[in-house]
Scaffold this active site. Structure first.
Site, PDB file in Angstrom:
ATOM      1  N   ASP A 137       1.045  -1.414   0.257  1.00 17.48           N
ATOM      2  CA  ASP A 137      -0.227  -0.236   0.206  1.00 17.48           C
ATOM      3  C   ASP A 137       0.792   1.316  -0.153  1.00 17.48           C
ATOM      4  OD1 ASP A 137      -2.287  -1.686   0.102  1.00 17.48           O
ATOM      5  OD2 ASP A 137      -2.255  -1.656   2.283  1.00 17.48           O
ATOM      6  N   GLY A 158      -4.179  -4.847  -3.676  1.00 15.12           N
ATOM      7  CA  GLY A 158      -5.202  -3.883  -3.828  1.00 15.12           C
ATOM      8  C   GLY A 158      -4.667  -2.075  -3.821  1.00 15.12           C
ATOM      9  N   HIS A 159      -5.077  -2.120  -5.830  1.00 13.20           N
ATOM     10  CA  HIS A 159      -3.912  -1.060  -5.649  1.00 13.20           C
ATOM     11  C   HIS A 159      -4.632   0.224  -6.622  1.00 13.20           C
ATOM     12  CE1 HIS A 159      -0.679  -3.711  -6.806  1.00 13.20           C
ATOM     13  NE2 HIS A 159      -0.830  -3.629  -5.495  1.00 13.20           N
ATOM     14  N   LYS A 169       2.142   2.085  -5.053  1.00 12.56           N
ATOM     15  CA  LYS A 169       2.478   1.414  -6.273  1.00 12.56           C
ATOM     16  C   LYS A 169       1.173   1.967  -7.599  1.00 12.56           C
ATOM     17  CE  LYS A 169       2.167  -2.538  -4.384  1.00 12.56           C
ATOM     18  NZ  LYS A 169       1.741  -1.641  -2.824  1.00 12.56           N
ATOM     19  N   GLN A 203       2.333  -6.044  -3.309  1.00 11.27           N
ATOM     20  CA  GLN A 203       2.812  -6.270  -1.856  1.00 11.27           C
ATOM     21  C   GLN A 203       3.950  -5.500  -1.610  1.00 11.27           C
ATOM     22  OE1 GLN A 203       1.858 -10.086  -3.171  1.00 11.27           O
ATOM     23  NE2 GLN A 203      -0.148  -8.668  -3.025  1.00 11.27           N
TER      24      GLN A 203
HETATM   25  P1  GDP Z   1      -1.148   0.547  -3.208  1.00 15.65           P
HETATM   26  O1  GDP Z   1      -1.738  -1.375  -2.725  1.00 15.65           O
HETATM   27  O2  GDP Z   1       0.601   0.193  -2.934  1.00 15.65           O
HETATM   28  O3  GDP Z   1      -0.981   0.272  -4.836  1.00 15.65           O
HETATM   29  O4  GDP Z   1      -1.502   0.964  -2.454  1.00 15.65           O
HETATM   30  P2  GDP Z   1      -3.166   1.749  -2.644  1.00 15.65           P
HETATM   31  O5  GDP Z   1      -3.848   2.073  -3.287  1.00 15.65           O
HETATM   32  O6  GDP Z   1      -3.166   0.399  -1.714  1.00 15.65           O
HETATM   33  O7  GDP Z   1      -2.547   2.754  -1.474  1.00 15.65           O
HETATM   34  C1  GDP Z   1      -2.586   3.493  -1.696  1.00 15.65           C
HETATM   35  C2  GDP Z   1      -3.532   4.639  -1.197  1.00 15.65           C
HETATM   36  O8  GDP Z   1      -3.113   6.128  -1.316  1.00 15.65           O
HETATM   37  C3  GDP Z   1      -4.708   5.060  -2.029  1.00 15.65           C
HETATM   38  O9  GDP Z   1      -5.912   5.375  -1.697  1.00 15.65           O
HETATM   39  C4  GDP Z   1      -3.936   5.885  -3.370  1.00 15.65           C
HETATM   40  O10 GDP Z   1      -5.474   6.606  -3.999  1.00 15.65           O
HETATM   41  C5  GDP Z   1      -3.694   7.051  -2.217  1.00 15.65           C
HETATM   42  N1  GDP Z   1      -2.017   7.799  -3.009  1.00 15.65           N
HETATM   43  C6  GDP Z   1      -1.438   7.318  -3.877  1.00 15.65           C
HETATM   44  N2  GDP Z   1      -0.491   8.503  -3.886  1.00 15.65           N
HETATM   45  C7  GDP Z   1      -0.650   8.806  -3.320  1.00 15.65           C
HETATM   46  C8  GDP Z   1      -0.268  10.351  -2.449  1.00 15.65           C
HETATM   47  O11 GDP Z   1       1.122  11.385  -2.431  1.00 15.65           O
HETATM   48  N3  GDP Z   1      -0.626  10.954  -1.082  1.00 15.65           N
HETATM   49  C9  GDP Z   1      -2.131  10.981  -1.053  1.00 15.65           C
HETATM   50  N4  GDP Z   1      -3.047  11.831  -0.277  1.00 15.65           N
HETATM   51  N5  GDP Z   1      -2.381   9.665  -0.929  1.00 15.65           N
HETATM   52  C10 GDP Z   1      -1.923   8.812  -2.175  1.00 15.65           C
HETATM   53  P1  IMO Z   2      -0.558  -4.468  -2.111  1.00 14.84           P
HETATM   54  O1  IMO Z   2      -0.579  -4.944  -3.119  1.00 14.84           O
HETATM   55  C1  IMO Z   2      -0.524  -5.036   2.607  1.00 14.84           C
HETATM   56  C2  IMO Z   2      -0.773  -8.733   4.455  1.00 14.84           C
HETATM   57  C3  IMO Z   2      -1.423  -8.743   5.171  1.00 14.84           C
HETATM   58  C4  IMO Z   2      -1.109 -10.131   5.438  1.00 14.84           C
HETATM   59  C5  IMO Z   2      -0.359 -10.466   5.359  1.00 14.84           C
HETATM   60  C6  IMO Z   2      -0.732 -11.889   4.487  1.00 14.84           C
HETATM   61  O2  IMO Z   2      -2.052  -3.508  -2.383  1.00 14.84           O
HETATM   62  O3  IMO Z   2       0.116  -3.282  -1.744  1.00 14.84           O
HETATM   63  P2  IMO Z   2      -1.914 -12.625   1.609  1.00 14.84           P
HETATM   64  O4  IMO Z   2      -2.937 -12.256   1.648  1.00 14.84           O
HETATM   65  O5  IMO Z   2      -0.992 -11.963   0.866  1.00 14.84           O
HETATM   66  O6  IMO Z   2      -1.386 -14.353   2.928  1.00 14.84           O
HETATM   67  O7  IMO Z   2      -1.413 -12.184   3.845  1.00 14.84           O
HETATM   68  O8  IMO Z   2       0.261  -9.711   3.536  1.00 14.84           O
HETATM   69  N1  IMO Z   2      -0.993  -8.146   2.936  1.00 14.84           N
HETATM   70  C7  IMO Z   2      -0.873  -6.872   2.245  1.00 14.84           C
HETATM   71  N2  IMO Z   2      -0.492  -5.691   2.500  1.00 14.84           N
HETATM   72  N3  IMO Z   2      -0.945  -4.298   1.152  1.00 14.84           N
HETATM   73  C8  IMO Z   2      -0.873  -5.455   0.287  1.00 14.84           C
HETATM   74  O9  IMO Z   2      -0.935  -5.771  -1.105  1.00 14.84           O
HETATM   75  C9  IMO Z   2      -0.686  -6.678   0.677  1.00 14.84           C
HETATM   76  N4  IMO Z   2      -1.245  -8.139   0.580  1.00 14.84           N
HETATM   77  C10 IMO Z   2      -1.135  -8.810   1.103  1.00 14.84           C
HETATM   78  O10 IMO Z   2      -2.490  -8.618   5.861  1.00 14.84           O
HETATM   79  O11 IMO Z   2      -0.713  -9.643   7.041  1.00 14.84           O
HETATM   80 MG    MG Z   3      -3.037  -1.646  -1.296  1.00 16.29          MG
END
Ligand code: GDP
Ligand code: IMO
Ligand code: MG
Length: 451
Positions: free
Chosen positions: A12, A39-40, A15, A239
């Site tokens: 998170d 979850g991207h 990416k 991840q």
């Molecule tokens: P990922 O799993 O690495 O793709 O990240 P996620 O999408 O799960 O979580 C990142 C969250 O932060 C999402 O809701 C994005 O829209 C948001 N986000 C990404 N870059 C930024 C940033 O620079 N600032 C803020 N405030 N939010 C961001």
């Molecule tokens: P993105 O791509 C954050 C964490 C889970 C748990 C561990 C193992 O959005 O960054 P799993 O279901 O993979 O066997 O869980 O990894 N986890 C993540 N945490 N972002 C993710 O994906 C994750 N995918 C798995 O919370 O601790």
């Molecule tokens: Mg994510």
């Protein structure tokens, strides 16, 4: 040319946002590990897309590939593809025939094992998507692969072998009553999840759709051909490094390799293809964590609540509130070495603006001994005391305006923070996230510009 994007911390990091930001030049965007545990998020012009499985490049109409290193839940795949079509997009998604399939019983086993582990504080806090059990079956040479779905006889043969032992595991080890009324949070009946005929019919049907839409590929050959033809490939890690099964805080990890080496193994291109390209580590300016396990810089109380609220730190997949911590430089040194970062993108700088205090851990200490990188065991990592360095918090700023003016427009204190981070990981800052939208990224360098 290739660009590989990997999470530098605990997932998170944003990416999806960077895959989207740099998603113009590439022709193909490849996920190489993980499954619908990811979850991207992509935000463009106020339109938000949350993708668990389909590569984020689909939002820009690029070919999205799920590599052999992925674990694929066909139900999620088709629901995301259909969801994007409903929103007027035309996703072109290809799936490696060597990728493994997440079956409903994997999801049941995932939550059953997490429940068992709770008494020993060993649960990882998984996403419940069946990721671990699917990779277990892969390593145990009893998995069902995407290619098997295309041939109903082969599929039946695989299921006939694996189901009796899987039922035994569920019933005898985890004590589940498969024919009982109690069902965990599952989109199918518990009895069906372990039923040969039900599974065969359902998954052969998925196979027919995959074949009908010509979605399956021999991933390595496909990518190498496109690479040889001059196409640009973006590898989209899921991840993060500290969740890597080898390089993370085992056992509080996921079951795949989110580090850059995984891009080669999980897609079938040679390591040289990945290594000749750019490897960009995505860094969140602080830490967030969904699951369990060590997090030496964790904070709680009102400061953590403030960061959580401002950063929207609630799981994309599960909605769980994320744990919050200060930036952890030992974690980043380790990540940079494990993946060989050629650059970093630092996101969420906006979230830290206006805080009363700001710290980063520059090292750890255990019993007076200093550690520059996390120790190899979770127990030792949990025993680490952060050695903090204080930073001057920067004032609030207008993200969109700063993004168009460039990095010099950032408050000086924020630039100091970035310089220190960049020096520590020995990699330049390519981009700075100052908000979730595509237009809220300050681009310092574009990793495609050399290719
Ligand atoms: P990922 O799993 O690495 O793709 O990240 P996620 O999408 O799960 O979580 C990142 C969250 O932060 C999402 O809701 C994005 O829209 C948001 N986000 C990404 N870059 C930024 C940033 O620079 N600032 C803020 N405030 N939010 C961001
Ligand atoms: P993105 O791509 C954050 C964490 C889970 C748990 C561990 C193992 O959005 O960054 P799993 O279901 O993979 O066997 O869980 O990894 N986890 C993540 N945490 N972002 C993710 O994906 C994750 N995918 C798995 O919370 O601790
Ligand atoms: Mg994510």
């Amino acid at each position: 040319m290739t660009v590989t994007i990997v999470g530098a911390q605990l997932g998170d990091e944003g990416k999806g946002a960077l895959v989207d930001r740099w998603g113009g030049p590439p022709d193909v965007v490849v996920r190489f590990q993980g499954g619908d545990n990811a979850g991207h998020t992509v935000v463009n012009d106020g339109q938000e897309y949350k993708l668990s499985l389909v590569p984020s490049g689909a939002v820009r109409g690029k070919t999205g590939v799920l590599g052999n290193g992925c674990v694929v839940n066909p139900r999620t795949l088709f629901s995301e593809v259909d969801g994007l079509r409903d929103r007027g997009l035309n996703p072109n998604v290809r799936v490696a025939r060597r990728a493994h399939v997440i079956m409903p019983y994997h999801r049941v086993l995932d939550s059953a094992e997490e429940g068992e582990k709770e008494d020993d504080d060993l649960e990882a806090g998984t996403t419940g998507r069946g990721i671990g059990p699917t990779y277990e079956d892969k390593a145990g040479r009893r998995g069902v692969r995407v290619g098997d779905l295309l041939n109903p006889d082969v599929l039946r043969n695989r299921l006939e072998y694996v189901l009796p032992r899987t039922r035994l595991l569920a019933e005898e080890v985890y004590g589940l009553d498969l024919d009982g009324a109690e069902t965990p949070d599952l989109p199918v009946d518990l009895a069906d999840a372990f039923d040969l005929d039900w599974l065969h019919t359902k998954f052969a049907e998925y196979g027919r759709r995959l074949r009908g839409e010509e979605m399956t590929i021999d991933c390595g050959s496909y990518l190498v051909e496109r690479y040889a033809a001059g196409d640009r490939i973006l590898f989209e890690g899921a991840q993060g490094t500290s969740l890597d099964i080898d390089h993370g805080g085992y056992p509080y990890v996921t079951s795949s390799n989110p580090t850059a080496g995984g891009a080669a193994v999980g897609s079938g291109v040679g390591p040289g293809v990945v290594g000749q390209g750019e490897v960009v580590g995505i860094v969140k300016a602080y830490l967030s964590k969904v699951g369990t396990g060590p997090m030496p810089t964790e904070i709680d109380g009102s400061l953590a609540d403030e960061v959580r609220e401002r950063g929207g730190e609630f799981g994309t997949v599960t909605g769980r509130p994320r744990r919050i911590g200060w930036l952890d430089l030992p974690m980043l040194r380790h990540a940079s070495r494990a993946s060989g970062f050629t650059g970093v993108a630092v996101n969420h700088l906006d979230v830290l603006a206006g805080l009363d205090e700001l710290r980063v851990a520059e090292a750890y200490k255990i019993d007076g001994e200093r550690f520059a990188v996390p120790p190899a065991t979770a127990e030792q990592w949990a025993a680490c005391e952060p050695v903090y360095r204080e930073f001057t918090p920067w004032p609030e700023f207008d993200g969109r305006a700063t993004a168009s003016e460039g990095i010099e427009a950032l408050p000086a204190a924020a630039r100091d923070y970035l310089d220190y981070l960049s020096e520590t990981v020995d990699a330049p800052v390519y981009a700075v996230g100052v908000g979730p939208d595509r237009a809220e990224t300050i681009e310092v360098a574009n990793p495609w510009s050399d290719g």
